[in-house]
Design an enzyme around this catalytic site. Sequence first.
Site, PDB file in Angstrom:
ATOM      1  N   HIS A  36       0.843  -1.207   0.000  1.00 31.15           N
ATOM      2  CA  HIS A  36       0.000   0.000   0.000  1.00 31.15           C
ATOM      3  C   HIS A  36       0.877   1.256   0.000  1.00 31.15           C
ATOM      4  CE1 HIS A  36      -2.743  -2.877   2.317  1.00 31.15           C
ATOM      5  NE2 HIS A  36      -3.487  -2.552   1.275  1.00 31.15           N
ATOM      6  N   ASP A  91      -3.922  -7.040  -7.518  1.00 28.59           N
ATOM      7  CA  ASP A  91      -5.338  -7.363  -7.739  1.00 28.59           C
ATOM      8  C   ASP A  91      -5.654  -7.112  -9.214  1.00 28.59           C
ATOM      9  OD1 ASP A  91      -6.541  -7.737  -4.814  1.00 28.59           O
ATOM     10  OD2 ASP A  91      -5.015  -6.183  -4.783  1.00 28.59           O
ATOM     11  N   SER A 127      -2.764  -7.937   3.274  1.00 31.11           N
ATOM     12  CA  SER A 127      -3.255  -7.756   4.651  1.00 31.11           C
ATOM     13  C   SER A 127      -3.641  -9.107   5.248  1.00 31.11           C
ATOM     14  CB  SER A 127      -4.470  -6.838   4.650  1.00 31.11           C
ATOM     15  OG  SER A 127      -4.168  -5.638   3.990  1.00 31.11           O
TER      16      SER A 127
HETATM   17  P1  AMP Z   1      -6.596  -3.646  -0.280  1.00 27.36           P
HETATM   18  O1  AMP Z   1      -6.389  -2.885   0.993  1.00 27.36           O
HETATM   19  O2  AMP Z   1      -6.169  -5.056  -0.208  1.00 27.36           O
HETATM   20  O3  AMP Z   1      -7.966  -3.434  -0.835  1.00 27.36           O
HETATM   21  O4  AMP Z   1      -5.602  -2.992  -1.333  1.00 27.36           O
HETATM   22  C1  AMP Z   1      -5.614  -1.614  -1.612  1.00 27.36           C
HETATM   23  C2  AMP Z   1      -4.744  -1.345  -2.823  1.00 27.36           C
HETATM   24  O5  AMP Z   1      -3.405  -1.761  -2.566  1.00 27.36           O
HETATM   25  C3  AMP Z   1      -5.217  -2.113  -4.064  1.00 27.36           C
HETATM   26  O6  AMP Z   1      -5.089  -1.290  -5.207  1.00 27.36           O
HETATM   27  C4  AMP Z   1      -4.263  -3.270  -4.105  1.00 27.36           C
HETATM   28  O7  AMP Z   1      -4.065  -3.786  -5.410  1.00 27.36           O
HETATM   29  C5  AMP Z   1      -2.984  -2.625  -3.589  1.00 27.36           C
HETATM   30  N1  AMP Z   1      -2.082  -3.664  -3.068  1.00 27.36           N
HETATM   31  C6  AMP Z   1      -2.407  -4.667  -2.205  1.00 27.36           C
HETATM   32  N2  AMP Z   1      -1.351  -5.476  -2.014  1.00 27.36           N
HETATM   33  C7  AMP Z   1      -0.335  -4.980  -2.766  1.00 27.36           C
HETATM   34  C8  AMP Z   1       1.012  -5.377  -3.006  1.00 27.36           C
HETATM   35  N3  AMP Z   1       1.528  -6.463  -2.439  1.00 27.36           N
HETATM   36  N4  AMP Z   1       1.766  -4.624  -3.844  1.00 27.36           N
HETATM   37  C9  AMP Z   1       1.245  -3.527  -4.448  1.00 27.36           C
HETATM   38  N5  AMP Z   1      -0.025  -3.099  -4.262  1.00 27.36           N
HETATM   39  C10 AMP Z   1      -0.809  -3.823  -3.431  1.00 27.36           C
END
Ligand code: AMP
Length: 285
Positions: free
Chosen positions: A37, A152, A188
């Site tokens: 993130h 994602d 997460s």
């Molecule tokens: P989330 O909190 O899982 O909904 O993710 C929020 C944003 O962070 C989304 O655009 C995800 O694709 C991105 N994200 C989650 N994990 C990663 C990662 N390992 N590397 C880069 N971006 C990530």
Amino acid sequence: MIIAETTEDLQKVTNGWKAEGHRIAFVPTMGALHKGHLSLVSAAKSAGRIPIVSIFINPSQFNNKEDFQRYPRMVSQDIELLTKSNCALVFIPSVEEVYPDDFVPFSGLDLDGLDLVMEGIFRPGHFEGMLQVVKRLLDLVQPDELYMGQKDFQQHTLVRHMIQKLNLPVRLIIGPTLRESDGLAMSSRNMRLTPEFRAKAPVIFQALKRLMKINGTKDLPNAIKRAIQMIEDKGLRVEYLEIVDAYNLEKVSDPNSHSYIVACVACWAGDIRLIDNVVLKGPEQ
Ligand code: AMP
């Protein structure tokens, strides 16, 4: 760092920034932040934008109630991390703020079947909920740019589609997947893995990396079968592993007739569901 819980507080600040000519980059998240993130925040800052992160665990994108209830929540730690990363503002709205009684979801958007494969099969209703919340947050934050992660893949493919179809005034920027030193994609959900499955989970990326060597092979079904076997030999259960055209998410049978190909996987490590993907070819610049 400014903490805004209401749209009014948020827009008071963002309107000021816009009036001063700043450009705003928005990073929507569900919290329990990690370096993946934060890399999006850094990328936005490096591009000269003012980064805004939202933390909102969107109930409507969880098809499984238990998954929603168990999703990690650690807002004070998130605020600390964002402050250290020099994030300008974090927006932490309540469910009522995002979905007030008079909220009217947008409808009638043809998703061209992008929502009917992979995650769409195993998480019915997930993408509809995800698109609703991204659209709603874009309406509230009104950023110039939206930063999302490659991790994602299907999600950002659908968001790009929505931006194009609805002609939304925002540019989508995709940041690379950040990984732990053993290759496991940061997520997460990783903190909820048992030590046993945490030790085994890097096999997901190892199996994907093996697929990166397929080059011009036409025997994709066998390559996929071997990759699934490799993951399942470690005791994880694969829900799907597909090699798809990155533009329309249709299965690829002959890599030579596609310019942009990605391998996507979802699997269960105990009772934690993990996803990952790697680009096998393209995109053509
Ligand atoms: P989330 O909190 O899982 O909904 O993710 C929020 C944003 O962070 C989304 O655009 C995800 O694709 C991105 N994200 C989650 N994990 C990663 C990662 N390992 N590397 C880069 N971006 C990530």
